[in-house]
Each structure stands twice: as structure tokens, then as C-alpha cells.
Write a protein that holds these residues in place. Structure first.
Motif, PDB file in Angstrom:
ATOM      1  N   GLY A 261       7.090  15.211   7.141  1.00  0.00           N
ATOM      2  CA  GLY A 261       8.475  15.519   7.899  1.00  0.00           C
ATOM      3  C   GLY A 261       8.420  14.565   9.070  1.00  0.00           C
ATOM      4  N   ALA A 262       9.808  14.439   9.855  1.00  0.00           N
ATOM      5  CA  ALA A 262       9.631  13.626  10.971  1.00  0.00           C
ATOM      6  C   ALA A 262       9.073  14.355  12.227  1.00  0.00           C
ATOM      7  N   ASP A 263       8.689  15.472  12.235  1.00  0.00           N
ATOM      8  CA  ASP A 263       7.903  16.238  13.295  1.00  0.00           C
ATOM      9  C   ASP A 263       6.458  16.056  13.138  1.00  0.00           C
ATOM     10  N   LYS A 264       5.944  15.421  11.929  1.00  0.00           N
ATOM     11  CA  LYS A 264       4.526  15.135  11.511  1.00  0.00           C
ATOM     12  C   LYS A 264       4.314  13.625  11.475  1.00  0.00           C
ATOM     13  N   ARG A 265       5.028  12.677  11.828  1.00  0.00           N
ATOM     14  CA  ARG A 265       4.853  11.369  11.778  1.00  0.00           C
ATOM     15  C   ARG A 265       3.506  10.945  12.344  1.00  0.00           C
ATOM     16  N   ARG A 266       3.168  11.549  13.583  1.00  0.00           N
ATOM     17  CA  ARG A 266       1.881  11.100  14.033  1.00  0.00           C
ATOM     18  C   ARG A 266       0.649  11.161  13.091  1.00  0.00           C
ATOM     19  N   ASP A 267       0.706  12.118  12.304  1.00  0.00           N
ATOM     20  CA  ASP A 267      -0.411  12.530  11.111  1.00  0.00           C
ATOM     21  C   ASP A 267       0.100  11.908  10.004  1.00  0.00           C
ATOM     22  N   ASP A 268       1.112  11.077   9.560  1.00  0.00           N
ATOM     23  CA  ASP A 268       1.626  10.417   8.412  1.00  0.00           C
ATOM     24  C   ASP A 268       1.198   9.060   8.232  1.00  0.00           C
ATOM     25  N   PRO A 269       0.539   8.784   7.160  1.00  0.00           N
ATOM     26  CA  PRO A 269      -0.072   7.398   6.822  1.00  0.00           C
ATOM     27  C   PRO A 269       0.991   6.554   6.371  1.00  0.00           C
ATOM     28  N   PHE A 270       2.336   7.133   6.246  1.00  0.00           N
ATOM     29  CA  PHE A 270       3.384   6.282   5.867  1.00  0.00           C
ATOM     30  C   PHE A 270       3.931   5.470   7.295  1.00  0.00           C
ATOM     31  N   TYR A 271       3.757   6.098   8.525  1.00  0.00           N
ATOM     32  CA  TYR A 271       4.031   5.343   9.827  1.00  0.00           C
ATOM     33  C   TYR A 271       2.955   4.778  10.398  1.00  0.00           C
ATOM     34  N   LYS A 272       1.713   4.303   9.433  1.00  0.00           N
ATOM     35  CA  LYS A 272       0.679   3.855  10.340  1.00  0.00           C
ATOM     36  C   LYS A 272       0.742   2.126   9.760  1.00  0.00           C
ATOM     37  N   HIS A 273      -0.039   1.405  10.754  1.00  0.00           N
ATOM     38  CA  HIS A 273      -0.071   0.086  10.428  1.00  0.00           C
ATOM     39  C   HIS A 273      -1.629  -0.079  10.180  1.00  0.00           C
ATOM     40  N   PHE A 274      -2.205  -1.158   9.629  1.00  0.00           N
ATOM     41  CA  PHE A 274      -3.516  -1.836   9.702  1.00  0.00           C
ATOM     42  C   PHE A 274      -3.937  -1.562  11.075  1.00  0.00           C
ATOM     43  N   PRO A 275      -5.241  -1.295  11.358  1.00  0.00           N
ATOM     44  CA  PRO A 275      -6.119  -0.788  10.580  1.00  0.00           C
ATOM     45  C   PRO A 275      -6.182   0.658  10.490  1.00  0.00           C
TER      46      PRO A 275
ATOM     47  N   VAL B 105       0.890  -1.089   0.051  1.00  0.00           N
ATOM     48  CA  VAL B 105       0.007  -0.220   0.039  1.00  0.00           C
ATOM     49  C   VAL B 105       0.789   1.223  -0.147  1.00  0.00           C
ATOM     50  N   LYS B 106       2.038   1.078   0.827  1.00  0.00           N
ATOM     51  CA  LYS B 106       2.829   2.464   0.937  1.00  0.00           C
ATOM     52  C   LYS B 106       3.650   2.613  -0.371  1.00  0.00           C
TER      53      LYS B 106
END
Length: 141
Positions: A62-76, A49-50
């Protein structure tokens, strides 16, 4: 050490490892190996998916926005994030996957801590099919 990201190669590597564990039939290997395969199928699916997100033109924040970054999320959670963030040429495919409740249903990174008996073989079979489908979509580019 910081590692670079190659989602496509990583997806293929995780899928290959998952298939190997799924098929492992040496004495005492199952059902534990199949449960680990289920976990790896989820990772392979996420990576596929990524890669499709990259192909769509999306980029990690950016690293400071990982919390809102889908690239750092897992299912679901990845699926939930994509419902509001999917853009670009593959956005339609990404949205369809994100809205399909059966895709990686009941898969969670928390399963890595669970006893084998809590990872149903039927779920692993479904996750294998989900991963195969996403891998195929990824390869279509």
C-alpha cells in the motif's frame, strides 16, 4: 494524475531508448548519449525485475508502506530488498540476480546528476549486458 504501472512495456520502452542512445554516433553525441543510455539500462533492468516480481506473484504494498516496498526501490537497494522479500514461482531467479554482485555493479540513480566523464563507458557496456539478460529472463515468463 496517477499513472498505472505496466512494468513489461515500460522495460521494453526504456531498453529501446537506451539502445538508441548507446548507438548514437552523430557529431558530439558521444560520450554523453552513452552515459544517459547507461542510466536507462538500469531503469530497464529494474523494470524487468519488477515484472518478474509480478510474474512471481508479488504485489506492491500500500501507499503507506512504500518505504519498505521493493517495487519502489532502485538498484542497488532493490537487490538488497529482494534478498529478504522475494517469494513465489520466480523467487529463485530473483534471489540469484539479487545475490550476484556483478549485476548492475556501480549503477545508481545518482549518476543522473554526474558529469559525463564520471560514467565510465565500460560500466555502460556491462549495464547493457545486464539489462539484456534481465529483459530475456522477463520475456521467458
Amino acid at each position: 494524475m496517477a499513472y498505472s504501472h505496466d512494468y513489461q512495456i515500460s522495460a521494453r520502452r526504456h531498453m529501446k531508448a537506451a539502445d538508441h542512445l548507446y548507438d548514437l554516433d552523430t557529431g558530439g553525441a558521444q560520450p554523453g548519449a552513452k552515459a544517459v543510455a547507461g542510466y536507462l539500462y538500469g531503469l530497464a533492468g529494474e523494470l524487468a525485475v519488477k515484472q518478474m516480481m509480478i510474474q512471481s506473484g508479488m504485489r506492491p504494498l500500500g501507499a503507506d508502506k512504500r518505504r519498505d516496498d521493493p517495487f519502489y526501490k532502485h538498484f542497488p537497494e532493490l537487490k538488497a530488498f529482494l534478498q529478504t522479500t522475494a517469494t513465489g514461482r520466480r523467487a529463485g531467479e530473483l534471489l540469484t540476480m539479487a545475490r550476484t554482485t556483478q549485476t548492475f555493479r556501480e549503477w545508481s540513480t545518482d549518476m543522473r546528476y554526474a558529469p559525463t566523464r564520471e560514467v565510465p563507458a565500460g560500466h555502460v557496456d556491462s549495464w547493457q549486458e545486464d539489462a539484456k539478460k534481465l529483459m530475456g529472463q522477463m520475456e521467458e515468463q
